[in-house]
Enzyme design. Structure first.
Site, PDB file in Angstrom:
ATOM      1  N   GLY B 463       0.261  -6.335  -7.225  1.00  0.00           N
ATOM      2  CA  GLY B 463      -0.928  -5.216  -6.880  1.00  0.00           C
ATOM      3  C   GLY B 463      -0.297  -4.470  -5.633  1.00  0.00           C
ATOM      4  N   LEU B 628       7.392   3.983   1.738  1.00  0.00           N
ATOM      5  CA  LEU B 628       7.896   4.531   0.616  1.00  0.00           C
ATOM      6  C   LEU B 628       6.699   5.552  -0.241  1.00  0.00           C
ATOM      7  CD1 LEU B 628      10.127   1.675  -1.281  1.00  0.00           C
ATOM      8  CD2 LEU B 628      10.878   3.632   0.114  1.00  0.00           C
ATOM      9  N   THR B 632       0.089   3.574  -1.398  1.00  0.00           N
ATOM     10  CA  THR B 632      -0.057   2.108  -1.864  1.00  0.00           C
ATOM     11  C   THR B 632       0.019   1.430  -0.390  1.00  0.00           C
ATOM     12  OG1 THR B 632       2.041   2.298  -2.284  1.00  0.00           O
ATOM     13  CG2 THR B 632       0.640   2.448  -4.149  1.00  0.00           C
ATOM     14  N   GLN B 636      -2.204  -1.788   1.082  1.00  0.00           N
ATOM     15  CA  GLN B 636      -1.821  -2.849   1.574  1.00  0.00           C
ATOM     16  C   GLN B 636      -2.391  -3.288   2.749  1.00  0.00           C
ATOM     17  OE1 GLN B 636       0.523  -5.528   0.132  1.00  0.00           O
ATOM     18  NE2 GLN B 636      -0.693  -4.132  -1.332  1.00  0.00           N
ATOM     19  N   GLU B 702       1.883  -8.166   4.596  1.00  0.00           N
ATOM     20  CA  GLU B 702       1.258  -9.250   5.541  1.00  0.00           C
ATOM     21  C   GLU B 702       0.516  -8.629   6.739  1.00  0.00           C
ATOM     22  OE1 GLU B 702       3.637 -11.373   2.483  1.00  0.00           O
ATOM     23  OE2 GLU B 702       2.017 -12.395   3.731  1.00  0.00           O
TER      24      GLU B 702
END
Lengths: 179, 735
Positions: B463, B628, B632, B636, B702
């Site tokens: 994901g 990148l 997305t 995160q 994280e």
């Protein structure tokens, strides 16, 4: 019709007989006639018997929303609905919401644009709930969207993007929206 | 030393390439696969936490409708054990003997024709136990303690002496609860044998390791095992190990000579696939009156199961988070009769950072220094362990940009001084870091006659966006439009990949993709070098680049030609190159790999009468190196933030202190954050591409979670004047 199999067991107290029933389910407009163990949930019938695996099993206890489908246009949890209970009613799953032209539904499109998912596992349930939210008239504010989407867990934590997607889809005309 | 090549710092936030499959329900997750003739498994788990099984009663289950077999320790074949990895020894295989080590241990596996039959029959299996008193309390003196289990304890200078002589000192104890990973996707395994060849669909964050493990367990060559994981319904660490239920499913399939499918139940997800262990931490901080740290003593004790390993060096990062001359960090683990703990999003940092960043807030309050200013005064400009420069660290910029976006300067430092009606308003902040992590990784790149590219690696996309960002990266490297590049993953027959974990995959896989694409480019250039018909003839193959699908000498796009033309002239259908990456070595780089950094700013509102805590807003300023895909990557960070809010205010796996049974092992009882718990979350990326590796990414899976707990706790202190040192922070602590 009810049929009892394996009725003669040596320990009938501990071994409930398997009771089967023939059920006709109308899913995404198509009727399907199935012989089912009466314990089979709508969720398992969709996934295991009809191959409609877009509806997900996240808890099987009615607590996560991943199995949300529409029953006669209202959102229900397919894991808490026995397949037999859906007889004679219209079931709509994620496989039945895209346009006939193959284009995604505006809510699906908005989820993609706003990155309203990560792993994607809760997404079919989120989208089924989001569509119902518009029909329910619960997209008036971000607060309302958050509250009425809170039955659908997203462990990846895409909530702000889910709200943004629903906000946009709703602003463009609710459940009839075409982005 | 690697140097950063010219590139965009923040990549285009294109939509996920797998989005259409995910929103239409056509992305296949492990539980969605079925094969003809498959049987279904159901687990039976122990109802005591310690002791041994005296007798298994399986007759009723065996006689139940549709049951094919019931496996117990009495009839299960002996199998091997998987390899030791960076996470420690493999979990021991299932049904080895009669010993019970925790409540919820698998003691039988029922296989039947339908899932309903298997589930019903599993309820008929009974066990007689000889139960003993379980060890369940983290601080039980009878529990065996592992000292420095990872060899990562640190010491520099003399922390004890420095603490004693410090102008200002602070001693505090912090506790964190057991949390359960609880990905939404129930873990599932479908195992099918053909002779001695095994194909497995499995919920895993590390398909290559599933292959290696199953080959070792069943004593067959790795080439005979194929593991397929195109989609994973989340993992958050739970999919990093090859768990006993995976082996059980494959074992049963081999015995009955039929494919077997197992889907864990939600309660079984609490005992079968790991959890974040509870812990207690002791912090000693010494400082000057100006807030300069002179001593840091950080020790931890966390819970561990009886026979397993779990990587949780809570305190390690305190040895390099700040400039401080005298530091000691020590971790211990206590063996208890609990299910095996495992990595959960931001392992070790989630807990260790909570203690350190709470303590710094306490120090700032004590010294009447602004919490941001205190951190700036102790900023580690170089790695304090070895004096090496960082490969990239924009933490100062994180503070500056984050504070500005948040409006930190509006904060009245006095606790309980800000109010909105009946809401007590609190502002809190914390620093965050997640150390650099990478493992060896491989990828393969192919350009085909139609000019399109296919890039592959046996990675998992849990994901995070691996499908998308690797396609973007390869498109950039090969000079192709994104829709001409496909990235495939989730098949152990593809080149070996590291785990999707530890924020390491994007960097390691990205470097392997970079290497594969560079080698592929060189192959094209070499073909063209001696080709009289090529405009590239005679140009050095090492000095090529690609623009708009045309390969050309660097800086000379006018001399280019398409890949397809080169392939056509040489009668080739495609060209393929393999690439690899290995973790960079700081001493060779002359730099310390810095990993990701961040600064978190949180506003909480606490109901003055009820103690109800709401997170009103969060600003996360993140140095993730090169990004990148902005879309997305932002996801995160917000996802980590949501996980952090859950950890801080809601999540607590409650174990019955008498029986060892998890008392809240359902989604109705174990609270995770829901939509209405989460406000809008602001994310901003700062910093530069990391100088340590070719692609310059740091990984952002994280760091979004780290620091949230301390920032919320610090905001709660600011709002209420109450310092809460125990997670989760629930309203009863504020009444």
């Amino acid at each position: 019709m009810t049929r009892v199999t394996n009725a003669s067991r040596r320990d009938t107290d501990d071994l409930p007989a398997v009771i089967e029933r023939v059920v006709t389910l109308t899913v995404n407009g198509r009727p399907h006639t199935l012989r089912l163990d009466t314990r089979v949930t709508l969720l398992d019938a969709l996934r295991d018997r009809l191959g409609l695996t877009g509806t997900k099993k996240g808890c099987d206890q009615g607590a996560c929303g991943a199995c949300t489908v529409h029953l006669d246009g209202r959102r229900v949890l397919a894991c808490l609905t026995l397949a037999a209970q859906a007889e004679g009613r219209d079931v709509t799953t994620i496989e039945g919401v895209s346009g006939t032209d193959g284009h995604p539904h505006p809510v699906q499109q908005a989820f993609m644009e706003h990155d309203g998912f990560q792993c994607g596992f809760c997404t079919p349930g989120q989208i089924m709930s989001a569509m119902a939210l518009m029909a329910e008239g619960r997209t008036g504010s971000d607060e309302e969207i958050r509250e009425f989407m809170s039955g659908n867990l997203c462990r990846c934590g895409a909530y702000p993007n889910i709200v943004a997607a629903i906000r946009e889809a709703a602003a463009r005309g609710g459940h009839d929206a075409r982005l | 030393m690697s140097t950063v090549e010219s590139r965009t710092r923040i990549g285009a936030g294109v939509n996920r390439v797998d989005g259409p499959r995910k929103v239409t329900g056509t992305a296949p997750y492990p539980m969605d696969f079925s094969v003809p003739g498959q049987a279904y498994g159901a687990l039976v788990q122990s109802t005591v936490a310690a002791g041994r099984i005296v007798r298994m009663h399986t007759e009723a289950a065996e006689a139940a409708p549709g049951v094919i077999t019931v496996l117990t320790h009495e009839n299960a074949p002996k199998v091997g054990t998987g390899p030791t990895t960076v996470l420690g020894a493999a979990p021991p295989p299932p049904l080895r003997n009669d010993r019970i080590l925790h409540h919820g241990q698998h003691i039988a596996f029922v296989v039947a024709d339908t899932p309903e039959q298997a589930t019903a029959a599993a309820r008929l299996v009974r066990a007689d136990y000889e139960a003993t008193e379980p060890l369940l309390d983290l601080q039980d003196p009878r529990a065996e303690q592992l000292v420095d289990p990872w060899g990562m304890d640190t010491s520099r200078g003399d922390a004890a002496a420095a603490l004693k002589s410090a102008e200002v000192t602070l001693q505090a104890t912090y506790t964190t609860a057991d949390n359960t990973n609880n990905p939404l996707g129930l873990f599932a395994t479908l195992a099918a044998w053909e002779g001695d060849a095994l194909t497995v669909h499995d919920t895993s964050q590390w398909p290559s390791m599933v292959r290696t493990t199953l080959a070792m367990v069943f004593g067959i060559p790795e080439s005979s095992v194929r593991v397929l994981v195109p989609y994973v319904g989340g993992g958050f660490g739970a999919g990093l190990r090859v768990w006993p239920h995976v082996i059980l499913t494959a074992m049963a399939a081999r015995m009955i000579k039929r494919p077997v499918k197992l889907v864990l139940t939600r309660p079984q997800m609490f005992t079968s696939i790991g959890h974040r262990p509870s812990g207690v931490q002791w912090l000693g901080v010494g400082a000057t009156r100006d807030g300069e740290l002179v001593a840091l003593d950080h020790r931890s004790l966390s819970s561990l199961s009886m026979e397993d390993n779990d990587y949780e060096p809570f305190t390690w990062a305190s040895s390099f988070a700040y400039r401080c001359p005298d530091v000691i960090t020590q971790d211990r683990q206590a063996r208890l009769n609990i299910a095996v703990p495992t990595s959960m999003r931001a392992p070790a940092e989630a807990q260790g950072n909570f203690a350190l960043e709470s303590a710094l807030d306490e120090l700032a309050h004590q010294l009447r220094i602004d919490p941001v200013e205190l951190r700036l005064r102790n900023h580690a400009d170089v790695d304090p362990r070895n004096g090496l420069p960082w490969s990239g660290k924009a933490l100062r910029e994180c503070y500056e940009v984050g504070a500005q976006r948040f409006g930190w300067s509006d904060r009245n430092p006095e606790p309980r001084s800000m109010r909105d009606g009946n809401w007590l308003v609190g502002y809190g902040m914390a620093s965050a870091l997640f150390p650099y992590f990478a493992q060896p990784c491989a990828a393969q790149a192919t350009v085909r006659r139609d000019g399109s590219a296919l890039v592959r690696s046996a990675a998992a996309d849990i994901g995070t966006g691996t499908y998308t960002v690797m396609a973007q990266l390869a498109a950039e490297e090969l000079g192709l439009p994104l829709d001409q590049v496909r990235f495939d993953l989730g098949d152990s027959d593809m080149p070996h990949s590291m785990m999707a974990g530890g924020s390491g995959l994007t960097g390691a896989l990205g470097n392997a993709v970079h290497d594969a694409c560079r080698r592929l480019l060189r192959q094209f250039a070499e073909l063209a070098h001696d080709d009289a018909d090529s405009p590239l003839r005679g140009f050095p193959p090492d000095d090529m680049e690609c623009t708009d699908g045309r390969i050309h000498p660097t800086g000379r796009p006018d001399l280019g030609e398409p890949y397809a033309d080169i392939l056509a002239r040489h009668g080739l259908t495609e060209l393929t190159a393999n690439g690899n990456s290995t973790p960079p070595v700081p001493t060779e780089l002359g730099m310390s790999l810095s990993g990701a950094y961040g600064a978190k700013f949180v506003e909480v509102r606490v109901d003055a009468d009820l103690g109800l805590i709401r997170v009103a807003r969060v600003v996360s300023a993140i140095d993730g190196g090169r990004i990148l895909n902005e879309k997305t990557a932002r996801s995160q960070i917000i996802g980590g933030t949501v996980g952090g809010i859950g950890m801080t205010l809601l999540e607590d796996t409650a174990t019955d202190p008498r029986t060892g049974r998890i008392a809240n092992g359902t989604f109705a009882d174990y609270l995770v954050a829901v939509n209405s718990d989460i406000p809008d979350l602001d994310v901003v990326f700062v910093g530069e591409p990391d100088r340590g590796t070719a692609t310059g990414t740091k990984g952002v899976g994280e760091v979004g979670l780290v620091g949230i707990a301390a920032a919320i706790a610090n905001a709660v202190h600011h709002a209420t004047g109450k310092r809460i040192r125990d997670l989760p922070i629930t309203l009863d602590a504020l009444l």
